[in-house]
Design a protein around this motif. Structure first.
Motif, mmCIF file in Angstrom:
data_model
loop_
_atom_site.group_PDB
_atom_site.id
_atom_site.type_symbol
_atom_site.label_atom_id
_atom_site.label_comp_id
_atom_site.label_asym_id
_atom_site.label_seq_id
_atom_site.Cartn_x
_atom_site.Cartn_y
_atom_site.Cartn_z
ATOM 1 N N PRO A 92 0.849 -1.188 0.000
ATOM 2 C CA PRO A 92 0.000 0.000 0.000
ATOM 3 C C PRO A 92 0.885 1.239 0.000
ATOM 4 C CG PRO A 92 -0.141 -1.169 2.108
ATOM 5 C CD PRO A 92 0.738 -1.968 1.215
ATOM 6 N N VAL A 93 0.564 2.212 -0.823
ATOM 7 C CA VAL A 93 1.357 3.431 -0.886
ATOM 8 C C VAL A 93 0.622 4.616 -0.298
ATOM 9 C CG1 VAL A 93 2.832 2.705 -2.782
ATOM 10 C CG2 VAL A 93 0.644 3.797 -3.275
ATOM 11 N N SER A 94 -0.581 4.399 0.172
ATOM 12 C CA SER A 94 -1.344 5.482 0.766
ATOM 13 C C SER A 94 -2.384 4.912 1.703
ATOM 14 C CB SER A 94 -2.036 6.307 -0.320
ATOM 15 O OG SER A 94 -2.853 7.283 0.270
ATOM 16 N N ASN A 95 -2.700 5.653 2.731
ATOM 17 C CA ASN A 95 -3.779 5.271 3.629
ATOM 18 C C ASN A 95 -5.084 5.926 3.219
ATOM 19 O OD1 ASN A 95 -2.123 3.682 5.231
ATOM 20 N ND2 ASN A 95 -1.473 5.441 6.449
ATOM 21 N N SER A 96 -5.073 6.714 2.141
ATOM 22 C CA SER A 96 -6.278 7.390 1.669
ATOM 23 C C SER A 96 -7.280 6.372 1.157
ATOM 24 C CB SER A 96 -5.945 8.355 0.529
ATOM 25 O OG SER A 96 -5.038 9.307 0.968
ATOM 26 N N THR A 97 -8.542 6.709 1.235
ATOM 27 C CA THR A 97 -9.591 5.833 0.742
ATOM 28 C C THR A 97 -10.266 6.486 -0.442
ATOM 29 O OG1 THR A 97 -9.953 5.058 2.986
ATOM 30 C CG2 THR A 97 -11.656 4.576 1.375
ATOM 31 N N ALA A 98 -10.247 5.802 -1.579
ATOM 32 C CA ALA A 98 -10.922 6.306 -2.774
ATOM 33 C C ALA A 98 -12.325 5.735 -2.810
ATOM 34 C CB ALA A 98 -10.155 5.895 -4.024
ATOM 35 N N SER A 123 1.723 -4.448 -9.307
ATOM 36 C CA SER A 123 2.320 -3.389 -8.500
ATOM 37 C C SER A 123 1.274 -2.373 -8.090
ATOM 38 C CB SER A 123 3.433 -2.687 -9.290
ATOM 39 O OG SER A 123 2.894 -2.016 -10.408
ATOM 40 N N ALA A 124 1.600 -1.641 -7.053
ATOM 41 C CA ALA A 124 0.772 -0.523 -6.613
ATOM 42 C C ALA A 124 1.669 0.708 -6.590
ATOM 43 C CB ALA A 124 0.202 -0.785 -5.226
ATOM 44 N N SER A 125 1.192 1.794 -7.176
ATOM 45 C CA SER A 125 1.965 3.039 -7.238
ATOM 46 C C SER A 125 1.042 4.201 -6.963
ATOM 47 C CB SER A 125 2.567 3.237 -8.636
ATOM 48 O OG SER A 125 3.394 2.175 -9.001
ATOM 49 N N GLU A 126 1.647 5.312 -6.592
ATOM 50 C CA GLU A 126 0.915 6.559 -6.461
ATOM 51 C C GLU A 126 1.533 7.566 -7.405
ATOM 52 O OE1 GLU A 126 0.564 8.707 -2.682
ATOM 53 O OE2 GLU A 126 -0.765 7.093 -2.053
ATOM 54 N N TYR A 127 0.677 8.295 -8.107
ATOM 55 C CA TYR A 127 1.121 9.337 -9.029
ATOM 56 C C TYR A 127 0.551 10.658 -8.562
ATOM 57 C CZ TYR A 127 2.441 5.626 -12.227
ATOM 58 O OH TYR A 127 3.030 4.529 -12.797
ATOM 59 N N ASN A 154 6.552 4.307 -5.751
ATOM 60 C CA ASN A 154 6.253 2.878 -5.787
ATOM 61 C C ASN A 154 7.187 2.122 -4.850
ATOM 62 O OD1 ASN A 154 8.693 2.614 -7.150
ATOM 63 N ND2 ASN A 154 7.746 2.507 -9.156
ATOM 64 N N ASP A 155 7.222 0.810 -4.981
ATOM 65 C CA ASP A 155 8.044 -0.041 -4.116
ATOM 66 C C ASP A 155 9.530 0.325 -4.145
ATOM 67 O OD1 ASP A 155 5.616 -1.344 -4.003
ATOM 68 O OD2 ASP A 155 6.306 -3.165 -4.978
ATOM 69 N N PHE A 156 9.966 0.933 -5.235
ATOM 70 C CA PHE A 156 11.388 1.194 -5.427
ATOM 71 C C PHE A 156 11.810 2.609 -5.081
ATOM 72 C CE2 PHE A 156 9.930 -2.084 -8.393
ATOM 73 C CZ PHE A 156 10.657 -3.149 -7.897
ATOM 74 N N GLY A 157 10.874 3.471 -4.728
ATOM 75 C CA GLY A 157 11.211 4.837 -4.367
ATOM 76 C C GLY A 157 10.307 5.850 -5.038
ATOM 77 N N ILE A 158 10.835 7.059 -5.173
ATOM 78 C CA ILE A 158 10.082 8.164 -5.764
ATOM 79 C C ILE A 158 10.867 8.710 -6.946
ATOM 80 C CG2 ILE A 158 9.165 10.489 -5.382
ATOM 81 C CD1 ILE A 158 8.857 9.743 -2.432
ATOM 82 N N SER A 159 10.186 8.905 -8.062
ATOM 83 C CA SER A 159 10.781 9.519 -9.250
ATOM 84 C C SER A 159 9.960 10.740 -9.620
ATOM 85 C CB SER A 159 10.761 8.549 -10.434
ATOM 86 O OG SER A 159 11.510 7.395 -10.155
#
Length: 134
Positions: A7-13, A89-93, A105-110
């Motif tokens: 999980p990359v966020s605790n926000s609920t959509a 995968s799970a990512s946040e943009y 994502n799992d590997f960091g922030i770009s």
């Protein structure tokens, strides 16, 4: 190896925030610390109609949820060069503009920005990507 989705966020959509694509110009993006003309497979991503390709993996969108005005949670299948699925995968943009984004994502922030194809080195400068981005 397959990436483990975290999980990359605790926000609920909510259900009505699910989308088919991210609000980004399609094409090539390069890490903000790299000049467009110095892009490499490590610093370049391709925003396509069906996902985002980075390195040797295509993250093909399965679900996109808008979790606040500029942030999206994306679940994607990781497609390898042979067309097989290596995992999910799970990512946040965070969309910082119509042609820039932060990708967590799992590997960091770009942090990425759009680069016109003609400003990139070969082979990206001459690749025909029209069918991928339309």
């Amino acid at each position: 190896t397959a990436a483990v989705a975290i999980p990359v966020s605790n926000s609920t959509a909510t259900a009505d925030t699910a989308l088919n694509s991210l609000p980004l110009q399609r094409g090539y993006y390069v890490d903000t610390g790299t000049p467009c003309g110095s892009a490499s497979i490590v610093t370049l991503a391709t925003v396509r109609r069906d996902g985002i390709g980075a390195g040797r993996v295509l993250n093909r969108f399965k679900r996109i949820e808008k979790i606040d005005p500029t942030t999206y949670r994306v679940t994607a299948d990781e497609i390898n060069n042979d067309g097989g699925v290596d995992g999910r995968s799970a990512s946040e943009y965070e969309i910082t503009g119509p042609s820039s984004f932060r990708w967590k994502n799992d590997f960091g922030i770009s942090t990425m920005r759009f680069c016109p194809q003609g400003t990139l080195p070969n082979p990206w400068r001459t690749n025909d990507i029209r069918s991928l981005i339309k």
